[in-house]
Write an enzyme that holds these catalytic residues in place. Sequence first.
Site, PDB file in Angstrom:
ATOM      1  N   ASP A  89       8.627 -93.121  -1.748  1.00 34.13           N
ATOM      2  CA  ASP A  89       7.910 -93.794  -2.835  1.00 34.13           C
ATOM      3  C   ASP A  89       8.892 -94.509  -3.757  1.00 34.13           C
ATOM      4  O   ASP A  89      10.103 -94.359  -3.625  1.00 34.13           O
ATOM      5  CB  ASP A  89       7.039 -92.788  -3.622  1.00 34.13           C
ATOM      6  CG  ASP A  89       7.737 -91.443  -3.846  1.00 34.13           C
ATOM      7  OD1 ASP A  89       8.975 -91.389  -3.766  1.00 34.13           O
ATOM      8  OD2 ASP A  89       7.044 -90.452  -4.103  1.00 34.13           O
ATOM      9  N   ASN A 105       1.146 -80.594  -9.590  1.00 29.77           N
ATOM     10  CA  ASN A 105      -0.296 -80.832  -9.399  1.00 29.77           C
ATOM     11  C   ASN A 105      -0.667 -80.945  -7.925  1.00 29.77           C
ATOM     12  O   ASN A 105      -1.775 -81.356  -7.596  1.00 29.77           O
ATOM     13  CB  ASN A 105      -0.748 -82.085 -10.159  1.00 29.77           C
ATOM     14  CG  ASN A 105      -0.112 -83.359  -9.609  1.00 29.77           C
ATOM     15  OD1 ASN A 105       0.676 -83.317  -8.668  1.00 29.77           O
ATOM     16  ND2 ASN A 105      -0.451 -84.494 -10.203  1.00 29.77           N
ATOM     17  N   HIS A 107       0.803 -82.918  -5.638  1.00 31.51           N
ATOM     18  CA  HIS A 107       1.022 -84.207  -4.950  1.00 31.51           C
ATOM     19  C   HIS A 107       2.190 -84.110  -3.969  1.00 31.51           C
ATOM     20  O   HIS A 107       3.109 -83.301  -4.140  1.00 31.51           O
ATOM     21  CB  HIS A 107       1.209 -85.359  -5.946  1.00 31.51           C
ATOM     22  CG  HIS A 107       2.504 -85.384  -6.693  1.00 31.51           C
ATOM     23  ND1 HIS A 107       2.603 -85.837  -7.999  1.00 31.51           N
ATOM     24  CD2 HIS A 107       3.769 -85.047  -6.363  1.00 31.51           C
ATOM     25  CE1 HIS A 107       3.856 -85.774  -8.397  1.00 31.51           C
ATOM     26  NE2 HIS A 107       4.590 -85.295  -7.426  1.00 31.51           N
ATOM     27  N   GLU A 163      -1.490 -88.578  -5.757  1.00 27.41           N
ATOM     28  CA  GLU A 163      -2.002 -87.682  -6.789  1.00 27.41           C
ATOM     29  C   GLU A 163      -3.348 -87.089  -6.344  1.00 27.41           C
ATOM     30  O   GLU A 163      -3.965 -87.590  -5.393  1.00 27.41           O
ATOM     31  CB  GLU A 163      -2.180 -88.468  -8.098  1.00 27.41           C
ATOM     32  CG  GLU A 163      -0.891 -89.127  -8.621  1.00 27.41           C
ATOM     33  CD  GLU A 163       0.126 -88.150  -9.193  1.00 27.41           C
ATOM     34  OE1 GLU A 163       0.118 -86.954  -8.824  1.00 27.41           O
ATOM     35  OE2 GLU A 163       0.954 -88.588 -10.024  1.00 27.41           O
TER      36      GLU A 163
HETATM   37  C1  F6R Z   1       9.560 -87.881  -4.837  1.00 29.66           C
HETATM   38  C2  F6R Z   1       8.224 -87.429  -4.531  1.00 29.66           C
HETATM   39  C3  F6R Z   1       7.518 -86.395  -5.319  1.00 29.66           C
HETATM   40  C4  F6R Z   1       8.400 -85.205  -5.656  1.00 29.66           C
HETATM   41  C5  F6R Z   1       7.625 -84.223  -6.532  1.00 29.66           C
HETATM   42  C6  F6R Z   1       8.467 -83.040  -6.932  1.00 29.66           C
HETATM   43  O1  F6R Z   1       9.965 -88.852  -3.908  1.00 29.66           O
HETATM   44  O2  F6R Z   1       7.689 -87.948  -3.629  1.00 29.66           O
HETATM   45  O3  F6R Z   1       6.408 -85.945  -4.593  1.00 29.66           O
HETATM   46  O4  F6R Z   1       8.822 -84.580  -4.484  1.00 29.66           O
HETATM   47  O5  F6R Z   1       7.166 -84.866  -7.672  1.00 29.66           O
HETATM   48  O6  F6R Z   1       9.467 -83.479  -7.794  1.00 29.66           O
HETATM   49  P1  F6R Z   1      10.691 -82.552  -8.146  1.00 29.66           P
HETATM   50  O7  F6R Z   1      11.380 -82.279  -6.849  1.00 29.66           O
HETATM   51  O8  F6R Z   1      11.555 -83.363  -9.054  1.00 29.66           O
HETATM   52  O9  F6R Z   1      10.141 -81.328  -8.746  1.00 29.66           O
END
Ligand code: F6R
Length: 258
Positions: free
Chosen positions: A67, A136, A138, A143
Amino acid sequence: MEVVILPGPDEVARVAARRIAEAVRRRPDAVVGLATGSSPLGLYAELARQVAAGWLDVSGIRGFGLDEYVGLPPGHPQSYASVLRRTVVQPLGLDPARVHVPDGGAADLDAAAAGFERRIEAAGGIDVQILGIGANGHIGFNEPTSSLSSRTRVKTLAPRTRADNARFFGSPEDVPVHCLTQGLGTILEARELVLVAQGRAKADAVAAAVEGPLSSMCPASVLQLHPRAGVYLDEAAAARLRLADYYRHTWAHRPGGG
Ligand code: F6R
């Protein structure tokens, strides 16, 4: 789904990195899907250690980011292109031309999303996709209520995601509102999924993903549909799993395991 509960973040990094390294040894030109955020940093550091020691050759792999934020100025240090350059491309010595990230600065974002999908397809699809999970539920930036068959597209970040990611920016308002993200359908097409999660803040999302119903309310529950998904957790992230003892038992008795 293989659920692996490990004592702490270091073991999560080591065991998940072993799985990625195995995929690269099987196929030296493997296409690897790359998550950003904090969760995979230990895994990337472990891979970099193996490369530096001469145990692993990643010179043939290709990478695709999961992403990207929309609207950050080119070269912004928190753009996922920059983050992947600092945390993956440079430490692993990859050729930057072999790592692609959705273009969050494109004038036509829909065209950029479609082009990114075509690029993955032209590479032969993703062999192994590294994932983190949001508090959450995702994955990528899909989301809650994302379509389970969605493709790469523009999404609006949930307020909780913007708040969680404010730690990387000067202030919460600086976190972009929109992103481009691989869809859940895109992620499901990867041949193997490797999700890592650490810490108590992820425990509810992990439990919903692994043991809850398949539901767009917890996008990571889509892993239940994948035939080769591994979930690597430290004790804190596993704290809400009802079948934790069973997962420990299956890991201890895995065929060919120690
Ligand atoms: C990042 C991504 C997100 C993260 C998620 C967890 O490329 O796709 O899904 O993996 O937000 O973020 P962290 O690892 O910072 O807790």
